[in-house]
Write an enzyme that holds these catalytic residues in place. Structure first.
Site, PDB file in Angstrom:
ATOM      1  N   ARG B  16     -35.842   3.752  -7.048  1.00 13.63           N
ATOM      2  CA  ARG B  16     -35.804   2.664  -6.066  1.00 13.63           C
ATOM      3  C   ARG B  16     -34.449   2.664  -5.326  1.00 13.63           C
ATOM      4  O   ARG B  16     -34.358   3.089  -4.184  1.00 13.63           O
ATOM      5  CB  ARG B  16     -36.058   1.314  -6.773  1.00 13.63           C
ATOM      6  CG  ARG B  16     -36.522   0.199  -5.841  1.00 13.63           C
ATOM      7  CD  ARG B  16     -35.419  -0.537  -5.124  1.00 13.63           C
ATOM      8  NE  ARG B  16     -34.449  -1.128  -6.060  1.00 13.63           N
ATOM      9  CZ  ARG B  16     -33.270  -1.602  -5.682  1.00 13.63           C
ATOM     10  NH1 ARG B  16     -32.911  -1.561  -4.405  1.00 13.63           N
ATOM     11  NH2 ARG B  16     -32.422  -2.099  -6.568  1.00 13.63           N
ATOM     12  N   ASP B  17     -33.393   2.249  -6.010  1.00 10.14           N
ATOM     13  CA  ASP B  17     -32.093   2.148  -5.330  1.00 10.14           C
ATOM     14  C   ASP B  17     -31.554   3.529  -4.980  1.00 10.14           C
ATOM     15  O   ASP B  17     -30.839   3.697  -3.988  1.00 10.14           O
ATOM     16  CB  ASP B  17     -31.096   1.407  -6.236  1.00 10.14           C
ATOM     17  CG  ASP B  17     -29.963   0.750  -5.447  1.00 10.14           C
ATOM     18  OD1 ASP B  17     -30.025   0.747  -4.206  1.00 10.14           O
ATOM     19  OD2 ASP B  17     -29.017   0.254  -6.072  1.00 10.14           O
ATOM     20  N   HIS B 208     -25.444  -4.222 -12.686  1.00  5.90           N
ATOM     21  CA  HIS B 208     -25.828  -3.179 -11.719  1.00  5.90           C
ATOM     22  C   HIS B 208     -24.569  -2.806 -10.943  1.00  5.90           C
ATOM     23  O   HIS B 208     -24.022  -3.620 -10.200  1.00  5.90           O
ATOM     24  CB  HIS B 208     -26.918  -3.746 -10.802  1.00  5.90           C
ATOM     25  CG  HIS B 208     -27.377  -2.813  -9.726  1.00  5.90           C
ATOM     26  ND1 HIS B 208     -28.576  -2.137  -9.791  1.00  5.90           N
ATOM     27  CD2 HIS B 208     -26.814  -2.443  -8.548  1.00  5.90           C
ATOM     28  CE1 HIS B 208     -28.727  -1.393  -8.703  1.00  5.90           C
ATOM     29  NE2 HIS B 208     -27.669  -1.565  -7.929  1.00  5.90           N
ATOM     30  N   HIS B 210     -22.122   0.000  -8.558  1.00  7.45           N
ATOM     31  CA  HIS B 210     -21.997   1.161  -7.678  1.00  7.45           C
ATOM     32  C   HIS B 210     -20.613   1.763  -7.882  1.00  7.45           C
ATOM     33  O   HIS B 210     -19.682   1.075  -8.290  1.00  7.45           O
ATOM     34  CB  HIS B 210     -22.236   0.757  -6.216  1.00  7.45           C
ATOM     35  CG  HIS B 210     -23.693   0.527  -5.909  1.00  7.45           C
ATOM     36  ND1 HIS B 210     -24.439   1.377  -5.136  1.00  7.45           N
ATOM     37  CD2 HIS B 210     -24.535  -0.443  -6.333  1.00  7.45           C
ATOM     38  CE1 HIS B 210     -25.682   0.933  -5.067  1.00  7.45           C
ATOM     39  NE2 HIS B 210     -25.785  -0.181  -5.787  1.00  7.45           N
ATOM     40  N   CYS B 241     -27.275   1.301   0.055  1.00  8.10           N
ATOM     41  CA  CYS B 241     -28.139   0.218   0.538  1.00  8.10           C
ATOM     42  C   CYS B 241     -28.087   0.196   2.052  1.00  8.10           C
ATOM     43  O   CYS B 241     -27.014   0.101   2.640  1.00  8.10           O
ATOM     44  CB  CYS B 241     -27.672  -1.123  -0.021  1.00  8.10           C
ATOM     45  SG  CYS B 241     -28.555  -2.517   0.684  1.00  8.10           S
ATOM     46  N   ASN B 250     -24.971   4.576  -6.706  1.00  6.66           N
ATOM     47  CA  ASN B 250     -25.031   3.816  -7.949  1.00  6.66           C
ATOM     48  C   ASN B 250     -24.168   4.493  -9.001  1.00  6.66           C
ATOM     49  O   ASN B 250     -23.886   5.688  -8.933  1.00  6.66           O
ATOM     50  CB  ASN B 250     -26.476   3.803  -8.476  1.00  6.66           C
ATOM     51  CG  ASN B 250     -27.401   2.951  -7.644  1.00  6.66           C
ATOM     52  OD1 ASN B 250     -27.551   1.766  -7.890  1.00  6.66           O
ATOM     53  ND2 ASN B 250     -28.021   3.565  -6.641  1.00  6.66           N
TER      54      ASN B 250
END
Lengths: 310, 310
Positions: B16-17, B208, B210, B241, B250
């Site tokens: 996803r990310d 989460h 980065h 993003c 990430n």
């Protein structure tokens, strides 16, 4: 947590550890320009070069010329790596403030890197100490592969303490523990640093890290929390060691300073200048460099709201 | 330090990310193959996709097909990001184990990213909670830009706690605090995590991160030491993003797992498999990826002594 955190000192090694493994020779005038700019950023020690044989490391064959060309800034110690008596004599002639001796904690790495056993290295250091006597030049000793050897793996705490004490017995004043191939982890760093400082309180101890497995910054902070206040780093995170397979870039100066500043830990350096100088590095080296903050900007960077843009 | 350190759980967000911002569409069958391989590495949560409009994020337009194609592995929670009621309905239809809602702590980032005020987001989440009622599907809520907004900068602790409590009031069961643009520092992470967990002991809290400024790993360890046991990460360290200027990759799954393992902190994952799968990523994406350990190997890697070579 209420007291101001203690300041760290930043030792810039880009001219030596950073450049020694570059594919192309960096012009002497480019080295001097880079060193002069760095000397004015608040760094405390500038490792300028290595007085090795030009055949061993051709990129540093201009050691004396670089040292002669630099404009010395008060408060900065200009230091050079010295592998033998001849190198020590050349370094003294070049009026360094400090020499840096190197032996590996791992016997096999010392054999590969210096072509000597550790006993032979220490014997040679004794000769170098005689050359240095009365010079007033500070002698630092680096223990390479303290956190792991590419041939032998992890080194014991006893072996590391043996190295520290062998250096101190020779009269070496400051010690750098080096993660030459970037294998250290933060729990290990915490233990090694606190064990050394418990045994030798007040020892001028420096940590030299590589970011090979992206643990450079986490190791630096673990070392800070364990009591180290002196860090080697290289602008842009460049570097590598020709005799240490798997070694990649040094921990990046401006990324390290940025982390410390974000954490409220003063470094005495001007981060904005460091970033600017780092951003000029790719043009000097003709390739990109690994640093992060030089690309992303600092954590304080703000962007305009997209809706307000044209 | 004598007790075995507590295990962490690794939540893989590469599908996803990691993929949402790729320049080229990654084939559905490649996504499924990657997800299936990852499901068997010991990760605990696999964020498969986002049920957004295909126009908003074309790379994830195959959300339902990917979820339908995966071989579900017991013990892995298959989760999808859900921006609105329609997305929640689609996610339920695709038999996810968990949905992940997202609102930014920074009002301006929420406007840029979701085109809603935070109040509008929360209103919509209330509707989504009604759709989810009785489904047995776990609801997680992400607080984006918890550690800093690209437009507003640092967010206050009060604002962060407001976000946590607004989510809990809606019945959201787990909360992810996200450093969306990679500006967090380890002292801040320690403070934010310990403050949230002091107020809400036992809250299923995920971090989460980065790695935009190379502080991903140091932030992860600071969070672990402050009590977090659940981490999002993306294989190879890819990602970014589209609506967060300055956001880059990430925190890298295998680099994170490697650091934890080196520190003696179990993750329940098979690092060797993660590295292998990551090493296959550049062929899927047609570009290099930022991960370190996939290139350097683990810290335990040994090399043959050069003198013994031919």
């Amino acid at each position: 947590m209420t007291a101001q955190p203690e300041q760290v000192q930043i030792n810039e090694v880009v001219l030596r550890d950073g450049l020694q493994n570059e594919a192309a020779f960096v012009a002497t005038e480019d080295k001097i320009r880079l060193g002069d700019r760095l000397s004015r950023t608040g760094i405390r020690r500038l490792e300028v070069t290595s007085f090795v044989s030009p055949k061993a490391i051709p990129n540093l064959r201009d050691a004396a010329e670089v040292l002669a060309g630099l404009q010395r800034v008060p408060g900065v110690r200009y230091t050079a790596l010295v592998p033998n008596v001849r190198g020590a004599e050349r370094a003294l002639h070049s009026k360094v403030d400090e020499v840096n001796l190197v032996m590996s904690i791992g016997e096999q790495h010392n054999l590969a890197n210096m072509r000597m056993t550790c006993a032979q290295s220490l014997g040679q250091f004794a000769e170098i100490m005689r050359v240095m006597e009365g010079s007033g030049v500070f002698v630092n000793g680096t223990l390479a592969t303290t956190f792991g050897c590419p041939f032998e793996g992890r080194q014991s705490m006893d072996r590391i303490l043996w190295g520290v004490e062998a250096y101190l017995a020779l009269g070496i004043e400051g010690i750098t523990i080096a993660d030459t191939i970037g294998v250290a982890n933060p729990r290990q760093v915490e233990k090694v640093v606190s064990t050394i400082l418990d045994r030798h309180p007040g020892l001028p101890l420096t940590l030299h890290l590589h970011n090979t497995r992206d643990m450079g910054l986490v190791n630096a902070l673990a070392a800070y929390d364990a009591g180290i206040r002196s860090f080697d780093s290289a602008l842009g995170g460049i570097g590598g060691c020709p005799y240490a397979p798997g070694a990649t870039g040094n921990v990046c100066t401006e990324d390290l300073v940025h982390m410390f500043h974000q954490c409220g830990i003063p470094t005495g350096t001007d981060l904005g200048s460091l970033i600017e100088i780092s951003q000029a590095l790719p043009d000097v080296l003709n390739h990109a460099v690994p640093g992060f903050v030089m690309k992303a900007g600092t954590s304080d960077r703000l962007y305009p709201f997209p809706g307000k843009q044209a």
